[in-house]
Write a protein that holds these residues in place. Sequence first.
Motif, PDB file in Angstrom:
ATOM      1  N   PRO A  44      30.942  -4.550  34.672  1.00  0.00           N
ATOM      2  CA  PRO A  44      31.811  -4.505  33.487  1.00  0.00           C
ATOM      3  C   PRO A  44      33.263  -4.282  33.907  1.00  0.00           C
ATOM      4  O   PRO A  44      33.523  -3.778  35.010  1.00  0.00           O
ATOM      5  CB  PRO A  44      31.294  -3.287  32.713  1.00  0.00           C
ATOM      6  CG  PRO A  44      29.928  -2.998  33.252  1.00  0.00           C
ATOM      7  CD  PRO A  44      29.965  -3.433  34.681  1.00  0.00           C
ATOM      8  N   ILE A  67      27.808   6.319  20.288  1.00  0.00           N
ATOM      9  CA  ILE A  67      26.907   5.189  20.527  1.00  0.00           C
ATOM     10  C   ILE A  67      27.703   4.101  21.247  1.00  0.00           C
ATOM     11  O   ILE A  67      28.822   3.771  20.834  1.00  0.00           O
ATOM     12  CB  ILE A  67      26.338   4.646  19.195  1.00  0.00           C
ATOM     13  CG1 ILE A  67      25.529   5.730  18.467  1.00  0.00           C
ATOM     14  CG2 ILE A  67      25.483   3.395  19.438  1.00  0.00           C
ATOM     15  CD1 ILE A  67      24.303   6.224  19.212  1.00  0.00           C
ATOM     16  N   ASN A  68      27.142   3.578  22.321  1.00  0.00           N
ATOM     17  CA  ASN A  68      27.726   2.421  23.014  1.00  0.00           C
ATOM     18  C   ASN A  68      26.867   1.205  22.694  1.00  0.00           C
ATOM     19  O   ASN A  68      25.658   1.214  22.935  1.00  0.00           O
ATOM     20  CB  ASN A  68      27.730   2.628  24.525  1.00  0.00           C
ATOM     21  CG  ASN A  68      28.721   3.679  25.019  1.00  0.00           C
ATOM     22  OD1 ASN A  68      28.762   3.966  26.215  1.00  0.00           O
ATOM     23  ND2 ASN A  68      29.514   4.266  24.138  1.00  0.00           N
ATOM     24  N   THR A  69      27.495   0.173  22.174  1.00  0.00           N
ATOM     25  CA  THR A  69      26.766  -1.060  21.831  1.00  0.00           C
ATOM     26  C   THR A  69      27.406  -2.199  22.600  1.00  0.00           C
ATOM     27  O   THR A  69      28.633  -2.366  22.541  1.00  0.00           O
ATOM     28  CB  THR A  69      26.874  -1.339  20.317  1.00  0.00           C
ATOM     29  OG1 THR A  69      26.376  -0.202  19.603  1.00  0.00           O
ATOM     30  CG2 THR A  69      26.054  -2.564  19.925  1.00  0.00           C
ATOM     31  N   ALA A  70      26.602  -2.986  23.319  1.00  0.00           N
ATOM     32  CA  ALA A  70      27.206  -4.036  24.131  1.00  0.00           C
ATOM     33  C   ALA A  70      26.254  -5.172  24.453  1.00  0.00           C
ATOM     34  O   ALA A  70      25.083  -4.952  24.766  1.00  0.00           O
ATOM     35  CB  ALA A  70      27.718  -3.439  25.450  1.00  0.00           C
ATOM     36  N   ALA A  71      26.770  -6.387  24.384  1.00  0.00           N
ATOM     37  CA  ALA A  71      26.085  -7.559  24.926  1.00  0.00           C
ATOM     38  C   ALA A  71      26.930  -8.022  26.104  1.00  0.00           C
ATOM     39  O   ALA A  71      28.056  -8.499  25.914  1.00  0.00           O
ATOM     40  CB  ALA A  71      25.980  -8.649  23.864  1.00  0.00           C
ATOM     41  N   LEU A  72      26.426  -7.843  27.315  1.00  0.00           N
ATOM     42  CA  LEU A  72      27.179  -8.201  28.519  1.00  0.00           C
ATOM     43  C   LEU A  72      26.549  -9.449  29.144  1.00  0.00           C
ATOM     44  O   LEU A  72      27.051 -10.543  29.021  1.00  0.00           O
ATOM     45  CB  LEU A  72      27.222  -7.029  29.505  1.00  0.00           C
ATOM     46  CG  LEU A  72      27.780  -5.710  28.928  1.00  0.00           C
ATOM     47  CD1 LEU A  72      27.703  -4.585  29.943  1.00  0.00           C
ATOM     48  CD2 LEU A  72      29.214  -5.877  28.459  1.00  0.00           C
ATOM     49  N   GLU A 130      24.638 -16.289  24.521  1.00  0.00           N
ATOM     50  CA  GLU A 130      25.817 -15.767  23.810  1.00  0.00           C
ATOM     51  C   GLU A 130      25.504 -15.574  22.323  1.00  0.00           C
ATOM     52  O   GLU A 130      24.736 -16.344  21.739  1.00  0.00           O
ATOM     53  CB  GLU A 130      26.991 -16.753  23.919  1.00  0.00           C
ATOM     54  CG  GLU A 130      27.443 -17.057  25.340  1.00  0.00           C
ATOM     55  CD  GLU A 130      28.163 -15.889  26.018  1.00  0.00           C
ATOM     56  OE1 GLU A 130      28.379 -14.841  25.388  1.00  0.00           O
ATOM     57  OE2 GLU A 130      28.488 -16.034  27.211  1.00  0.00           O
ATOM     58  N   ASN A 173      26.039 -10.232  32.357  1.00  0.00           N
ATOM     59  CA  ASN A 173      26.577 -10.742  33.615  1.00  0.00           C
ATOM     60  C   ASN A 173      25.493 -10.818  34.700  1.00  0.00           C
ATOM     61  O   ASN A 173      25.564 -11.669  35.588  1.00  0.00           O
ATOM     62  CB  ASN A 173      27.729  -9.859  34.114  1.00  0.00           C
ATOM     63  CG  ASN A 173      28.818  -9.691  33.073  1.00  0.00           C
ATOM     64  OD1 ASN A 173      28.918 -10.487  32.143  1.00  0.00           O
ATOM     65  ND2 ASN A 173      29.628  -8.651  33.204  1.00  0.00           N
ATOM     66  N   ARG A 185      34.618 -13.661  30.770  1.00  0.00           N
ATOM     67  CA  ARG A 185      34.346 -13.346  32.172  1.00  0.00           C
ATOM     68  C   ARG A 185      34.121 -14.619  32.993  1.00  0.00           C
ATOM     69  O   ARG A 185      33.633 -15.633  32.480  1.00  0.00           O
ATOM     70  CB  ARG A 185      33.101 -12.441  32.270  1.00  0.00           C
ATOM     71  CG  ARG A 185      33.186 -11.134  31.486  1.00  0.00           C
ATOM     72  CD  ARG A 185      34.317 -10.244  31.988  1.00  0.00           C
ATOM     73  NE  ARG A 185      34.230 -10.018  33.427  1.00  0.00           N
ATOM     74  CZ  ARG A 185      33.499  -9.069  34.010  1.00  0.00           C
ATOM     75  NH1 ARG A 185      32.808  -8.229  33.266  1.00  0.00           N
ATOM     76  NH2 ARG A 185      33.474  -8.930  35.325  1.00  0.00           N
ATOM     77  N   GLN A 198      32.844 -18.228  31.536  1.00  0.00           N
ATOM     78  CA  GLN A 198      31.427 -18.531  31.763  1.00  0.00           C
ATOM     79  C   GLN A 198      30.514 -17.553  31.021  1.00  0.00           C
ATOM     80  O   GLN A 198      29.344 -17.841  30.780  1.00  0.00           O
ATOM     81  CB  GLN A 198      31.130 -18.490  33.263  1.00  0.00           C
ATOM     82  CG  GLN A 198      31.832 -19.624  34.002  1.00  0.00           C
ATOM     83  CD  GLN A 198      32.131 -19.300  35.448  1.00  0.00           C
ATOM     84  OE1 GLN A 198      32.032 -18.162  35.886  1.00  0.00           O
ATOM     85  NE2 GLN A 198      32.522 -20.315  36.192  1.00  0.00           N
ATOM     86  N   LYS A 199      31.067 -16.395  30.661  1.00  0.00           N
ATOM     87  CA  LYS A 199      30.274 -15.376  29.961  1.00  0.00           C
ATOM     88  C   LYS A 199      31.203 -14.594  29.065  1.00  0.00           C
ATOM     89  O   LYS A 199      32.356 -14.334  29.438  1.00  0.00           O
ATOM     90  CB  LYS A 199      29.617 -14.437  31.007  1.00  0.00           C
ATOM     91  CG  LYS A 199      28.537 -13.540  30.449  1.00  0.00           C
ATOM     92  CD  LYS A 199      27.260 -14.264  30.159  1.00  0.00           C
ATOM     93  CE  LYS A 199      26.357 -13.555  29.150  1.00  0.00           C
ATOM     94  NZ  LYS A 199      26.871 -13.506  27.776  1.00  0.00           N
ATOM     95  N   ILE A 200      30.687 -14.211  27.910  1.00  0.00           N
ATOM     96  CA  ILE A 200      31.451 -13.341  27.008  1.00  0.00           C
ATOM     97  C   ILE A 200      30.812 -11.958  27.031  1.00  0.00           C
ATOM     98  O   ILE A 200      29.599 -11.839  26.923  1.00  0.00           O
ATOM     99  CB  ILE A 200      31.451 -13.905  25.569  1.00  0.00           C
ATOM    100  CG1 ILE A 200      32.096 -15.300  25.517  1.00  0.00           C
ATOM    101  CG2 ILE A 200      32.156 -12.951  24.606  1.00  0.00           C
ATOM    102  CD1 ILE A 200      33.551 -15.355  25.942  1.00  0.00           C
ATOM    103  N   ASN A 201      31.633 -10.930  27.200  1.00  0.00           N
ATOM    104  CA  ASN A 201      31.168  -9.543  27.090  1.00  0.00           C
ATOM    105  C   ASN A 201      31.697  -8.971  25.775  1.00  0.00           C
ATOM    106  O   ASN A 201      32.908  -8.983  25.543  1.00  0.00           O
ATOM    107  CB  ASN A 201      31.702  -8.677  28.234  1.00  0.00           C
ATOM    108  CG  ASN A 201      31.111  -9.007  29.598  1.00  0.00           C
ATOM    109  OD1 ASN A 201      31.515  -8.432  30.601  1.00  0.00           O
ATOM    110  ND2 ASN A 201      30.148  -9.916  29.677  1.00  0.00           N
ATOM    111  N   THR A 202      30.786  -8.487  24.961  1.00  0.00           N
ATOM    112  CA  THR A 202      31.174  -7.911  23.675  1.00  0.00           C
ATOM    113  C   THR A 202      30.689  -6.468  23.631  1.00  0.00           C
ATOM    114  O   THR A 202      29.504  -6.226  23.903  1.00  0.00           O
ATOM    115  CB  THR A 202      30.517  -8.699  22.516  1.00  0.00           C
ATOM    116  OG1 THR A 202      30.893 -10.067  22.629  1.00  0.00           O
ATOM    117  CG2 THR A 202      30.970  -8.172  21.161  1.00  0.00           C
ATOM    118  N   ALA A 203      31.574  -5.531  23.315  1.00  0.00           N
ATOM    119  CA  ALA A 203      31.149  -4.133  23.365  1.00  0.00           C
ATOM    120  C   ALA A 203      31.996  -3.217  22.503  1.00  0.00           C
ATOM    121  O   ALA A 203      33.217  -3.329  22.470  1.00  0.00           O
ATOM    122  CB  ALA A 203      31.204  -3.626  24.813  1.00  0.00           C
ATOM    123  N   ALA A 204      31.320  -2.304  21.827  1.00  0.00           N
ATOM    124  CA  ALA A 204      31.976  -1.167  21.180  1.00  0.00           C
ATOM    125  C   ALA A 204      31.525   0.072  21.937  1.00  0.00           C
ATOM    126  O   ALA A 204      30.349   0.441  21.872  1.00  0.00           O
ATOM    127  CB  ALA A 204      31.571  -1.087  19.711  1.00  0.00           C
TER     128      ALA A 204
END
Lengths: 136, 136
Positions: free
Chosen positions: A107, B78-83, B46, B85, A97, A76-82
Motif C-alpha cells: 500500500p 474501522i479500516n475498509t479497503a479494496a486493494l 475492480e 495488489n 497503481r 493497472q490497479k485501483i486501490n480504494t480505502a477509508a
Amino acid sequence: MTFMLHPQLAADTVLVNEEEDLLLLMMNDRQYPWFIVVPKQDGITEWHELSEEIQIRLHLYCVRLGKAIARSFGSQKINTAALGNMVSQLHVHVIGRQQDDPAWPKPVWGHSQPIPMEEKELNTRASTLKQYFSCN
Amino acid sequence: MTFMLHPQLAADTVLVNEEEDLLLLMMNDRQYPWFIVVPKQDGITEWHELSEEIQIRLHLYCVRLGKAIARSFGSQKINTAALGNMVSQLHVHVIGRQQDDPAWPKPVWGHSQPIPMEEKELNTRASTLKQYFSCN
C-alpha cells in the motif's frame, strides 16, 4: 451545512472539484495519481455514520472516480480505502497503481515521502482526470 | 454461477458466512478482527467492473459489517479497503482497529506475520461477529 476540511487533508492536497455534498481532492504527490473524496459532513469518522442515501452516493462517486483514474493514467490497479487512523474525518482514498510505482505491491500509505508537484503539473494532472471523469 | 475463491484467500481465511452472491471470510490472525468480503463473480478485479446493483449490495454489506465489528469487538476505528495488489480477485477488507494494536496507526497489510488461532478461538470470534451482524 457546517463543514470544515481537516487541516492535514487541506495541507496535503489540492481541490479538484467541489459538489454540494462532497469534495474531490488530489494528493500533491507526483508518485501516484492519488485522489481523496470527502463527504461534507462534520464529525463523521465511519461509513456507517452516514445515511444510506449518502453512503450510496459517496460510494458510486468513488467507483466512478476509480474508473476515470484507470482510464486517465493507465493504472493497472485501483486501490480504494477509508482508513482514518491518522486523520479521523471520513475520507476515501482512490489511488491508481502501477507495477513499477515506488510502493508496489505494498500500500502507498507510509511508504515514502510525497514528491510535490509544481502548479503546472498539478493542473495538468487534475485536468486529465476531469476530462475522463466527466465522460463516464 | 461459476466462481472459485482465490487459493491465497482460501489459505489465509476461514468461511464465516456464505450468501447467494458473496462470501464473508475471516482472516486467521489473532491480532485484528479482520474480515474480507468477496463477491461471487469470476474474473472481477475492480469495483467498477461490477454492475451498479451489485456494487451497492456489496458496499452496504461491508458497511453493515464494519458497524458489527465496531460493536462486537469495541474497535475504535474501522479500516475498509479494496486493494488487490497481491491477489487481484476483488475482495474488500473490513478491519477493526485499536490504538494499542500492533500496526497502529499504520495499515495492517504487510506489517507483521499473522498469528493463527486455534479452532475454538476462531469459532468464538466468528460467533461474536455473527451475533451483532444479524442484529443491525
